[in-house]
Every structure is written in C-alpha cells, then in structure tokens.
Design an enzyme around this catalytic site. Sequence first.
Site, PDB file in Angstrom:
ATOM      1  N   ASP A 180       0.829  -1.210   0.000  1.00 58.51           N
ATOM      2  CA  ASP A 180       0.000   0.000   0.000  1.00 58.51           C
ATOM      3  C   ASP A 180       0.865   1.264   0.000  1.00 58.51           C
ATOM      4  O   ASP A 180       0.603   2.221  -0.734  1.00 58.51           O
ATOM      5  CB  ASP A 180      -0.891   0.038   1.248  1.00 58.51           C
ATOM      6  CG  ASP A 180      -2.124  -0.841   1.117  1.00 58.51           C
ATOM      7  OD1 ASP A 180      -2.488  -1.223  -0.013  1.00 58.51           O
ATOM      8  OD2 ASP A 180      -2.734  -1.138   2.167  1.00 58.51           O
ATOM      9  N   HIS A 207      -2.953   4.982   4.786  1.00 58.32           N
ATOM     10  CA  HIS A 207      -3.038   5.888   3.631  1.00 58.32           C
ATOM     11  C   HIS A 207      -3.065   7.358   4.045  1.00 58.32           C
ATOM     12  O   HIS A 207      -2.515   8.212   3.362  1.00 58.32           O
ATOM     13  CB  HIS A 207      -4.289   5.567   2.817  1.00 58.32           C
ATOM     14  CG  HIS A 207      -4.321   4.173   2.307  1.00 58.32           C
ATOM     15  ND1 HIS A 207      -3.383   3.680   1.424  1.00 58.32           N
ATOM     16  CD2 HIS A 207      -5.162   3.149   2.554  1.00 58.32           C
ATOM     17  CE1 HIS A 207      -3.659   2.424   1.149  1.00 58.32           C
ATOM     18  NE2 HIS A 207      -4.731   2.075   1.824  1.00 58.32           N
TER      19      HIS A 207
END
Length: 293
Positions: free
Chosen positions: A239, A262
Amino acid sequence: MFLQRTLRRRVQVQGIGIHSGKPCRLDFVPAPPNTGVYFIRSDLPGKPHLQVSADNVKATGNATTLGGADFSVATVEHCLSALSALRIDNLFIELDGPEIPICDGSARDFLKALQSVGLVQQDQPRKYALIQEPIYYSEGDKQAYVVPYQGLRITCTIDFPHPVIGRQKLDVDINEVSFEREIATARTFGFLKDVVALQARGLALGGSLENAIGLDEKNVLNPEGLRFPDEFVRHKVLDALGDLVTLGKPLMGHLVLHKAGHDIMNKLVKKILEQPNIFKSVELGADLSSLPF
Ligand SMILES: [Zn+2]
C-alpha cells in the site's frame, strides 16, 4: 544515466470492483516522456483524466481515492504499487468506471500484466526525488519518516490486537525482484465485523475471501490460509509503495512507517513536497558514488 520508462504496449486487467461488486476493467497504456501517471475515465463524456498526485488524493479511509472536479477513482494503491516497483514513469491507466479491479486483493495481477508486455526506455532522463535530510510526520502513535538512502527501502511495523496479526515488521529494499517475491502477492485484509458494517452502508459489496484475507475475532477465515505468516505487514508495504506514486517522482530514500496507513502517507508526501530543501530532483547515473552520503 537512468532513462524514463513506459510500457511496450497496451495491456488489460479485468475483475470486479470491491465496492460495487460489478465487473470492471483497466487498461495500462504507454504514455510519452515527461507525462507522469494519469487515470482516464473512458466511460465518461470527454474521457476526463486525473494525474496521480498528492493534491488529487480525496479520501484515505479504507483505500486511497483520487478525485477530480466531478469524478473519482477508488482503490488506486494496489495497481500503483506495481508501477512504483517497476519504476514506470509515464503511463495512462484507462478505466471503465470509478473502481479499479480488486483482483485477488494484492498487486499480483497488475504486476503480471505489466511484465507480460514489458517496458521500454524513453529518450528523457528520469528525475528522482533524492531525500537530503530526514523528515517526519506523526499523529498519535502513527509515525512516518523518510531519511536519506541510496535506493528505495521501506521499514514497516504494524501492531494489531489480534492473535493472528499482533506486531509484525518488515524491512525491504524495493526492486522488481524483491517486490515480486516478497510484496506483490500479499493481500489486503479485513475484519468480519467491519465488512458487515461496510456492506450495511452499500460498500464493499464485492468483498469476499476471493479478494481479501478475512478475519473473525480469532482466526483467518480463508480456507487456504495465509500466503506468508506476516502477509499483513507485507500488504502495508505494498500500500505504501502505491501511495508513494503521488510524490510524482521515484523516491530515493528510506521510508520508515509505524502503524501508518493511507492518511499518514498522504500527509507525509505533502509535507515532503511543501519543503523544497528536503529533497533534490536529480538525474542519476548507474554510479551512485557521487551521492552526498
Ligand atoms: Zn491495500
């Protein structure tokens, strides 16, 4: 000197959208030098496009969503991580809807598609973001650092109060070989109670054990089990690599993450971009001995 790269020719990946549960597809399409990476919504009038950049990140909840004036592209990080590992500088990513195929919940199918057609060098030098001095961002116990390093390295620690996950750490130099072996096949994961809540809101309708590691209070629900004992932290590295594409240039530095998702990645990237003395935009030859560290 390292030159910019793009794909040799167009290639398609098909699957379903994690939220809609409906079929969707993307096409990776070669792009000219100095273009960067763009998403194109080929289903919308005028085929609007959106550059992959930190300013275009609109949401960082369960995944990274990029947004334009009146359209968005959701769950971009898994396909972008493959671009990051392969050092693809210029690419159009055409979509037939707002979602990217979730595939098996990892970057495996994107990597395979890109490798199946191969890459070509272009006639312009690649510009790296060479980190000159350490930079740090934190919120509570979530922390992210970048420090100078000759290459791209990620050290990531996660800590979940779950018997199968717990504290996991991975330290890896990122290149095509290490990405394919250690990172690309690590799947996203979700807790059953969260998935039930998301589905009650009409989200994650495509979520299943075909495209994620599912967890109840104590166990992994997938009959095939895990691909790595520490698949969870490997996916977090995947990610982070995807989110790094929003920097606009390949990072030359060591990224250290602790419980950072994130949202923290987006804020770290923005902080790097806001402080021009933190990094230098440089062209690099094969000989890295001239680097200032
Ligand atoms: Zn993910």
